[in-house]
Design a protein around this motif. Structure first.
Motif, mmCIF file in Angstrom:
data_model
loop_
_atom_site.group_PDB
_atom_site.id
_atom_site.type_symbol
_atom_site.label_atom_id
_atom_site.label_comp_id
_atom_site.label_asym_id
_atom_site.label_seq_id
_atom_site.Cartn_x
_atom_site.Cartn_y
_atom_site.Cartn_z
ATOM 1 N N ARG A 1 -11.072 -5.081 -12.130
ATOM 2 C CA ARG A 1 -10.222 -5.062 -10.929
ATOM 3 C C ARG A 1 -9.812 -3.639 -10.583
ATOM 4 N NH1 ARG A 1 -4.754 -5.012 -9.724
ATOM 5 N NH2 ARG A 1 -4.259 -4.897 -11.944
ATOM 6 N N LEU A 2 -9.360 -2.887 -11.585
ATOM 7 C CA LEU A 2 -8.944 -1.514 -11.309
ATOM 8 C C LEU A 2 -10.130 -0.637 -10.909
ATOM 9 C CD1 LEU A 2 -6.239 -0.722 -14.035
ATOM 10 C CD2 LEU A 2 -5.899 -1.266 -11.613
ATOM 11 N N ALA A 3 -11.304 -0.917 -11.460
ATOM 12 C CA ALA A 3 -12.488 -0.143 -11.080
ATOM 13 C C ALA A 3 -12.849 -0.392 -9.615
ATOM 14 C CB ALA A 3 -13.664 -0.495 -11.987
ATOM 15 N N ALA A 4 -12.786 -1.658 -9.185
ATOM 16 C CA ALA A 4 -13.077 -1.980 -7.786
ATOM 17 C C ALA A 4 -12.032 -1.365 -6.862
ATOM 18 C CB ALA A 4 -13.143 -3.493 -7.602
ATOM 19 N N LEU A 5 -10.762 -1.403 -7.275
ATOM 20 C CA LEU A 5 -9.694 -0.774 -6.489
ATOM 21 C C LEU A 5 -9.916 0.732 -6.413
ATOM 22 C CD1 LEU A 5 -6.944 -0.732 -5.048
ATOM 23 C CD2 LEU A 5 -5.854 -0.703 -7.308
ATOM 24 N N ALA A 6 -10.255 1.346 -7.537
ATOM 25 C CA ALA A 6 -10.488 2.784 -7.558
ATOM 26 C C ALA A 6 -11.661 3.165 -6.664
ATOM 27 C CB ALA A 6 -10.738 3.239 -8.992
ATOM 28 N N PHE A 7 -12.707 2.355 -6.678
ATOM 29 C CA PHE A 7 -13.863 2.596 -5.813
ATOM 30 C C PHE A 7 -13.418 2.704 -4.355
ATOM 31 C CE2 PHE A 7 -17.492 1.444 -3.252
ATOM 32 C CZ PHE A 7 -18.602 1.929 -3.936
ATOM 33 N N ALA A 8 -12.543 1.781 -3.939
ATOM 34 C CA ALA A 8 -12.075 1.770 -2.551
ATOM 35 C C ALA A 8 -11.098 2.905 -2.276
ATOM 36 C CB ALA A 8 -11.435 0.423 -2.233
ATOM 37 N N LEU A 9 -10.167 3.170 -3.197
ATOM 38 C CA LEU A 9 -9.207 4.256 -3.000
ATOM 39 C C LEU A 9 -9.903 5.614 -2.966
ATOM 40 C CD1 LEU A 9 -6.281 3.140 -5.350
ATOM 41 C CD2 LEU A 9 -6.280 3.123 -2.855
ATOM 42 N N VAL B 1 -10.713 -9.833 -3.394
ATOM 43 C CA VAL B 1 -10.958 -8.759 -2.438
ATOM 44 C C VAL B 1 -9.782 -8.591 -1.486
ATOM 45 C CG1 VAL B 1 -12.455 -7.978 -0.557
ATOM 46 C CG2 VAL B 1 -13.452 -9.021 -2.587
ATOM 47 N N ALA B 2 -9.201 -9.687 -1.038
ATOM 48 C CA ALA B 2 -8.068 -9.596 -0.109
ATOM 49 C C ALA B 2 -6.908 -8.843 -0.737
ATOM 50 C CB ALA B 2 -7.633 -10.995 0.320
ATOM 51 N N ALA B 3 -6.667 -9.075 -2.021
ATOM 52 C CA ALA B 3 -5.573 -8.389 -2.701
ATOM 53 C C ALA B 3 -5.849 -6.897 -2.818
ATOM 54 C CB ALA B 3 -5.365 -8.988 -4.090
ATOM 55 N N ILE B 4 -7.109 -6.546 -3.098
ATOM 56 C CA ILE B 4 -7.457 -5.129 -3.188
ATOM 57 C C ILE B 4 -7.352 -4.464 -1.821
ATOM 58 C CG2 ILE B 4 -9.395 -3.541 -3.552
ATOM 59 C CD1 ILE B 4 -10.194 -5.177 -5.935
ATOM 60 N N GLU B 5 -7.849 -5.109 -0.797
ATOM 61 C CA GLU B 5 -7.782 -4.511 0.541
ATOM 62 C C GLU B 5 -6.343 -4.373 1.012
ATOM 63 O OE1 GLU B 5 -10.482 -6.967 2.837
ATOM 64 O OE2 GLU B 5 -12.072 -5.474 2.557
ATOM 65 N N ALA C 1 4.478 1.603 2.799
ATOM 66 C CA ALA C 1 3.309 1.030 2.116
ATOM 67 C C ALA C 1 3.693 -0.216 1.331
ATOM 68 C CB ALA C 1 2.682 2.071 1.191
ATOM 69 N N LEU C 2 4.793 -0.135 0.612
ATOM 70 C CA LEU C 2 5.275 -1.283 -0.157
ATOM 71 C C LEU C 2 5.648 -2.440 0.763
ATOM 72 C CD1 LEU C 2 6.169 -2.660 -2.747
ATOM 73 C CD2 LEU C 2 8.283 -1.300 -2.670
ATOM 74 N N ALA C 3 6.325 -2.138 1.864
ATOM 75 C CA ALA C 3 6.676 -3.188 2.829
ATOM 76 C C ALA C 3 5.436 -3.832 3.412
ATOM 77 C CB ALA C 3 7.545 -2.596 3.944
ATOM 78 N N SER C 4 4.413 -3.030 3.684
ATOM 79 C CA SER C 4 3.153 -3.570 4.204
ATOM 80 C C SER C 4 2.567 -4.589 3.250
ATOM 81 C CB SER C 4 2.164 -2.415 4.442
ATOM 82 O OG SER C 4 0.884 -2.908 4.786
ATOM 83 N N MET C 5 2.539 -4.264 1.962
ATOM 84 C CA MET C 5 2.000 -5.200 0.968
ATOM 85 C C MET C 5 2.850 -6.460 0.872
ATOM 86 S SD MET C 5 0.604 -2.757 -2.146
ATOM 87 C CE MET C 5 1.808 -1.425 -2.129
ATOM 88 N N ALA D 1 4.185 4.669 -7.060
ATOM 89 C CA ALA D 1 5.201 3.676 -7.414
ATOM 90 C C ALA D 1 5.081 2.387 -6.617
ATOM 91 C CB ALA D 1 6.622 4.239 -7.279
ATOM 92 N N ALA D 2 4.526 2.436 -5.406
ATOM 93 C CA ALA D 2 4.482 1.248 -4.552
ATOM 94 C C ALA D 2 3.633 0.135 -5.154
ATOM 95 C CB ALA D 2 3.974 1.619 -3.158
ATOM 96 N N ARG D 3 2.496 0.482 -5.767
ATOM 97 C CA ARG D 3 1.625 -0.551 -6.330
ATOM 98 C C ARG D 3 2.305 -1.245 -7.513
ATOM 99 N NH1 ARG D 3 -2.426 0.944 -8.829
ATOM 100 N NH2 ARG D 3 -2.205 3.223 -8.867
ATOM 101 N N ALA D 4 2.941 -0.460 -8.382
ATOM 102 C CA ALA D 4 3.623 -1.043 -9.540
ATOM 103 C C ALA D 4 4.771 -1.947 -9.099
ATOM 104 C CB ALA D 4 4.143 0.067 -10.447
ATOM 105 N N ILE D 5 5.558 -1.481 -8.126
ATOM 106 C CA ILE D 5 6.702 -2.289 -7.665
ATOM 107 C C ILE D 5 6.219 -3.539 -6.958
ATOM 108 C CG2 ILE D 5 8.716 -2.302 -6.146
ATOM 109 C CD1 ILE D 5 8.967 0.727 -6.721
#
Length: 460
Positions: free
Chosen positions: A103-111, A137-141, A260-264, A447-451
């Protein structure tokens, strides 16, 4: 933004094999003899970040090799795969085997595919990835869209990202999710009792403001986010040297990451009553700028002596936190690019966080590790609280002495929070000084992703 992910029904995808130095010999043995000879001729060893495209007999790319850190490496980087988007030739790819954390590898690929192209054309990498099995995929996007928002806002120079433009970005996000948006501007801050926000921003030609929007079912637990929105910080009359002023366009990084956090949160439809508060100002130099040893009232009531005009972020946050606290939220979170002391102690990659809620502290630490969004707990050390004492006012915003600057900033803010059931303060940097996998140089989502992971557990 266009997605880097494609469905498995796309034309045959080129496999990417992940390998470590210790595992290279066994993986090499599984390759066709011609591919083995090609890799050996190019000195491939599987060291971290090492990339090699293997050709087909026809000369096309038939396979890609990419080196990862050993799983037990001291400096293991779960985002190592973030290098791939820039390394791979145009095409559609798939993971042929599992990296350490898929999961983190796919997220890193996109980031890692992020490009800031507002002022200079920068085409995104012409690569696509077939989502690995089991990856949402929706969660990563959702995360990538939010991180892109934060990065874009921070990277935009201050002449195009002042208080009004930051408010416009917040309003656009609020409208996208049907949130209720309001904004208090200029002298109305005084009449509506936000004297510290006004004091910091009054010298700028661009009026200060308090951005405020709410979203979600009022019956749900109230979560309030407060972000420092200093769109440029000269330091005020305690003027910064030019070297320290150079990247002060990032001083609204707290606001960018709150958005960013509010968007998520809104995209995931978490079961919260969300409120977002952003004091948006420019700390400028002019004849009417606040001066050292001036004294101002605060929304909450205590008077504040200005020990240093460059400690302005805590002033604007104080009024916003006081407003948030009046509603006794279940969880109150503030993010801000606040102190050089935090960078001296922990560097740019590891923001400190503060809370007296032990359960919250443990959850933050756990989610930060799982999400590869590093955070480190620091203490709200009561013995230092007296350092904030003033001979003229109730509190001084920047005590002399130079010790424990991040802690005393947190203690200052704590004075303005008493009714919230739980409070979390994070002193972020919001900037990547030198490019790393999935984290290009420039504005960063910290910090936004962790929170968000923590809030998803509690209110998903």
């Amino acid at each position: 933004m266009s997605s880097l992910f494609v469905t498995a029904t796309e034309p045959a995808a080129i496999p990417i094999s992940f390998v470590t130095k210790s595992g290279w010999e066994s993986l090499c043995a599984t390759l066709p003899p011609a591919a083995q000879r090609f890799a050996q001729a190019h000195g491939y060893t599987g060291k971290p970040g090492q990339f090699l495209a293997l050709p087909t007999p026809e000369g096309d790319i038939g396979h890609a090799l990419f080196g990862l850190d050993e799983a037990d490496a001291r400096a293991h980087d779960p985002f190592r795969a973030g290098q791939l988007a820039a390394l791979l030739p145009a095409g559609t790819y798939r993971f042929a085997n599992a990296p350490h954390d898929t999961r983190l590898a796919a997220l890193a690929f996109a980031l890692g595919a992020y490009k800031f192209s507002r002022y200079r054309k920068a085409e995104p990498p012409a690569v696509k990835l077939v989502p690995p099995d089991g990856v949402d995929v929706a969660a990563i996007e959702r995360i990538v869209i939010a991180a892109t928002l934060a990065r874009d806002l921070i990277n935009t120079p201050s002449n195009d990202m002042g208080p009004a433009e930051l408010a416009d970005a917040a309003q656009a996000l609020a409208q996208r999710f049907g949130a209720t948006f309001t904004c208090i501007v200029g002298e109305d801050l005084v009449t509506q009792n936000f004297p510290l926000i006004h004091a910091v921003g009054m010298a700028a030609t661009r009026a200060p403001r308090l951005i405020d929007f709410t979203w979600g079912d009022p019956a749900h637990p109230k979560v309030t986010l407060v972000g420092k929105g200093v769109c440029f910080d000269t330091g005020g009359l305690d003027l910064k040297p030019s070297s320290a002023m150079l990247i002060m366009k990032k001083d609204m990084g707290g606001a960018a990451n709150v958005l960013a956090l509010a968007s998520m949160i809104m995209d995931a439809k978490l079961k919260v009553r969300l409120r977002v508060l952003i004091p948006a100002v420019e700390n400028a130099v002019a004849g009417n700028a606040m001066r050292p040893l001036d004294v101002f009232p605060s929304r909450k009531g205590p008077t504040v002596e200005i020990g240093n005009t460059d400690a302005e972020g805590r002033l604007v946050l104080a009024d916003a936190l006081a407003l948030a606290d009046e509603e006794s939220p279940d969880l109150l979170i503030d993010l801000g690019t606040l102190t050089g002391a935090a960078r001296v102690a922990l560097g740019p990659d590891l923001p400190p966080y503060y809370t007296n809620d032990e359960a919250l502290a443990q959850d933050v630490a756990r989610c930060a590790k799982v999400e590869n969004d590093p955070l480190w707990r620091m203490p709200l050390w009561p013995a230092y609280d007296s350092w904030l004492d003033s001979k003229l006012a109730n509190i001084n915003n920047a005590p002399s002495g130079g010790f424990a600057g991040s802690i005393t900033c947190a203690l200052f803010l704590q004075r303005f929070v008493e009714s919230a059931k739980s409070w979390l303060h994070v002193d972020i940097y919001g900037w990547t000084p030198k490019s790393k996998p999935a984290r290009p140089e420039g504005g960063e989502c910290q910090a936004a992703r962790a929170i968000f992971a923590l809030l998803s557990e509690r209110y998903g």
